[in-house]
Design a protein around this motif. Structure first.
Motif, mmCIF file in Angstrom:
data_model
loop_
_atom_site.group_PDB
_atom_site.id
_atom_site.type_symbol
_atom_site.label_atom_id
_atom_site.label_comp_id
_atom_site.label_asym_id
_atom_site.label_seq_id
_atom_site.Cartn_x
_atom_site.Cartn_y
_atom_site.Cartn_z
ATOM 1 N N VAL A 1 0.684 -1.192 0.053
ATOM 2 C CA VAL A 1 0.137 0.008 -0.027
ATOM 3 C C VAL A 1 0.618 1.303 -0.022
ATOM 4 O O VAL A 1 0.468 2.144 -0.648
ATOM 5 N N SER A 2 1.918 1.172 0.556
ATOM 6 C CA SER A 2 2.891 2.436 0.673
ATOM 7 C C SER A 2 3.725 2.678 -0.336
ATOM 8 O O SER A 2 4.809 3.530 -0.043
ATOM 9 N N ALA A 3 3.525 1.722 -1.507
ATOM 10 C CA ALA A 3 4.658 2.118 -2.673
ATOM 11 C C ALA A 3 4.763 3.663 -3.071
ATOM 12 O O ALA A 3 3.800 4.214 -3.226
ATOM 13 N N PHE B 1 -5.329 0.014 -4.057
ATOM 14 C CA PHE B 1 -5.134 1.220 -3.340
ATOM 15 C C PHE B 1 -4.518 2.340 -4.257
ATOM 16 O O PHE B 1 -3.685 2.004 -5.042
ATOM 17 N N ALA B 2 -5.130 3.517 -4.308
ATOM 18 C CA ALA B 2 -4.490 4.712 -4.817
ATOM 19 C C ALA B 2 -3.249 4.872 -4.404
ATOM 20 O O ALA B 2 -2.618 4.582 -3.316
ATOM 21 N N THR B 3 -2.444 5.970 -5.107
ATOM 22 C CA THR B 3 -1.352 6.384 -4.704
ATOM 23 C C THR B 3 -1.372 7.250 -3.333
ATOM 24 O O THR B 3 -2.300 7.770 -3.236
ATOM 25 N N PRO B 4 -0.334 6.754 -2.462
ATOM 26 C CA PRO B 4 -0.543 7.428 -1.143
ATOM 27 C C PRO B 4 -0.537 8.929 -1.234
ATOM 28 O O PRO B 4 0.256 9.326 -2.011
ATOM 29 N N LEU B 5 -1.076 9.322 -0.311
ATOM 30 C CA LEU B 5 -1.098 11.202 -0.142
ATOM 31 C C LEU B 5 -0.442 11.363 1.439
ATOM 32 O O LEU B 5 -0.565 10.580 2.351
ATOM 33 N N THR B 6 0.048 12.707 1.608
ATOM 34 C CA THR B 6 0.470 13.007 2.805
ATOM 35 C C THR B 6 -0.580 13.728 3.479
ATOM 36 O O THR B 6 -0.962 14.617 2.645
ATOM 37 N N THR C 1 15.261 -4.242 5.701
ATOM 38 C CA THR C 1 15.662 -3.142 6.500
ATOM 39 C C THR C 1 14.615 -2.053 6.546
ATOM 40 O O THR C 1 14.996 -1.078 7.597
ATOM 41 N N THR C 2 13.601 -2.071 5.590
ATOM 42 C CA THR C 2 12.846 -0.808 5.506
ATOM 43 C C THR C 2 11.242 -1.401 5.618
ATOM 44 O O THR C 2 10.939 -2.351 5.042
ATOM 45 N N ASP C 3 10.696 -0.732 6.505
ATOM 46 C CA ASP C 3 9.322 -1.342 6.838
ATOM 47 C C ASP C 3 8.365 -0.583 5.738
ATOM 48 O O ASP C 3 8.615 0.500 5.405
ATOM 49 N N GLN C 4 7.645 -1.281 5.245
ATOM 50 C CA GLN C 4 6.441 -0.926 4.317
ATOM 51 C C GLN C 4 5.140 -1.472 4.778
ATOM 52 O O GLN C 4 5.097 -2.361 5.746
ATOM 53 N N ILE C 5 4.052 -0.685 4.257
ATOM 54 C CA ILE C 5 2.646 -1.384 4.683
ATOM 55 C C ILE C 5 2.076 -2.074 3.608
ATOM 56 O O ILE C 5 2.111 -1.864 2.390
ATOM 57 N N TRP C 6 1.426 -3.292 4.067
ATOM 58 C CA TRP C 6 0.983 -4.236 3.121
ATOM 59 C C TRP C 6 -0.676 -4.708 3.489
ATOM 60 O O TRP C 6 -1.028 -4.153 4.535
#
Length: 455
Positions: free
Chosen positions: A51-53, A95-100, A441-446
């Protein structure tokens, strides 16, 4: 997009293969969960998607809300240079592209953490998060009226004390659109001391910690004064208070309540999970009821967010939490059929009692059915996301199944929470943080969807 879907049938024996030396599936006799019936629930899932790509760096501590009427899912987490959010309008299939989120980045000298999200009956999405600015810590609430495509800041909740302490917020919308936001509050940040393990979040050793609630009737622009959920303010020892609103407007909260000693240093010792209820819009709260008093206690070094609740269509309340012994950690489920006044004897959810985190949550299914999920490093290979189905009438309807396909590195913090929502009585969406190959080494959201076939 998801890969072709697969039906999973997992047994405890299969889950524990190769881990016998670690006593992965040891159940204390007094806590043994009901045996799964011969006819069990089965689960159909696919390959988890990232999701966090597109959000560089660490992404962790996701939490989730669903809008069944719009077939939408909203995932919000710490990342994307602040607080990231991604929306799905096709039932979690993509999921759509993440936003901040606005207000979560770009403020000099500030930081943001602990996101939460809810959907109002009219489809409006509200996302909240904590921020620390100019010596104060408080929640910010953003709003979207286009199914998560864009957000604007609705309002901030200004603390009454300078130099205050604030932490983990939860947000819920009532049937009339009223917003309720709980958070951890203390008048003095200087009184709070933390214990922070190298691969986890932080726990609190001392402090004037309290569970409080505020409400908004104008879409998050203005907020009421604080109401104290945990009795004994400012030394109540209460924190982490997820909130839900029933169809009649009654508010239910479960929170973690620590015993406080040596006032005014406010040493926090051990904690229990408590339930409390308000029938007047959060102005007053019922005396807290201890859930599972004989199931053990939480210690003051537990760094994850402990305690979750869900409301079934028949009015049944469900609560999950985990307790720590000297060398154990045990996850529990209990339920109430009288609006939280009394609770069932708790049953053990994860089959293991290893001394590792068991981040555990619950969501309701059809009447009398609850889905329990947990993120844990009980497998020597690392963090994984598990799921199990419980029936009030029959007990556990299946052994645990592993929803995640890869194991996350135990040296990388996955966050204090994960996402769990129901789009229908038998369709679930899960989201979690994990650092997996090819970059452990890097956390991502799945995220992944799960369709449950009940016996």
């Amino acid at each position: 997009m998801h890969a072709p879907r697969t039906t999973l049938r997992t047994t405890v024996a299969g889950l524990c293969a190769g881990a016998a030396a670690l006593a992965l599936c040891t159940l204390p006799a007094q806590a043994a969960a009901p045996r799964s019936p011969a006819v069990a629930a089965t689960y159909t899932t696919g390959t988890p998607s990232e999701v966090s790509a597109g959000c560089a760096g660490q992404n962790a501590e996701t939490i989730q809300a669903a809008d069944p009427a719009a077939n939408a899912v909203y995932e919000v987490w710490m990342g994307c240079k602040g607080i990231g959010l991604a929306a799905s309008t096709n039932g979690g299939n993509s999921f759509a592209t993440p936003l901040t989120l606005p207000g979560s980045t770009g403020q000099k000298g500030s930081r943001t953490w602990d996101p939460a999200v809810t959907v109002a009956p009219d489809g409006t999405v509200y996302a909240s998060f904590m921020t620390s600015r100019s010596g104060q810590s408080y929640p910010v609430v953003d709003v979207s009226t286009d199914h998560g495509a864009s957000f604007r800041t609705a309002g901030v909740i200004v603390p009454p004390d300078q130099g205050n302490w604030g932490d983990r917020d939860f947000i819920a919308a009532g049937p009339d659109g009223t917003l309720y936001l709980t958070w951890d509050y203390g008048p003095s940040a200087a009184a709070v001391t933390s214990v922070c393990p190298p691969s986890g979040s932080c726990a609190f050793a001392t402090g004037d910690v309290n569970a409080v609630v505020q409400k908004s009737t104008d879409g998050g622009r203005t907020w009421s004064a604080m109401s104290h959920i945990s009795p004994g303010y400012p030394n109540s020892g209460g924190d982490s208070a997820p909130v839900l609103v029933e169809p009649d407007g009654s508010i239910d909260v479960v929170y973690q309540g620590y015993a406080v000693t040596n006032v005014p240093t406010d040493d926090l010792t051990v904690a229990y999970t408590y339930a409390s209820r308000s029938t007047d819009g959060g102005a007053t709260w019922s005396p807290p009821v201890r859930i599972g008093p004989d199931a053990g206690t939480m210690n003051s070094t537990e760094w994850w967010i402990d305690g979750a609740e869900a409301l079934g269509p028949d009015g049944t309340l469900y609560a999950t939490w985990d307790t720590q012994g000297s060398t154990t950690d045990t996850g529990w489920l209990a339920y109430s059929t009288d609006h939280g006044a009394t609770w069932s004897t708790p049953v053990q959810a994860p089959p293991d009692t290893l001394n590792v985190p068991h981040l555990i949550q619950v969501v309701a299914g059809p009447p009398g059915i609850a889905y329990v999920s947990w993120l844990s490093s009980s497998d020597p290979r690392g963090y994984a996301q598990y799921l199990r189905t419980f029936s009030i009438a029959q007990g556990w309807l299946s052994d645990p199944v592993q929803v995640s396909r890869s194991f996350g590195a135990t040296a990388v913090w996955p966050g204090d929470t994960f996402g769990l929502s129901a789009l229908s009585p038998t369709r679930l969406v899960l989201g979690w943080g994990s650092a997996v190959a090819p970059d452990p080494t890097t956390d991502q959201i799945w995220s992944d969807t799960v369709d449950v076939t009940l016996p």
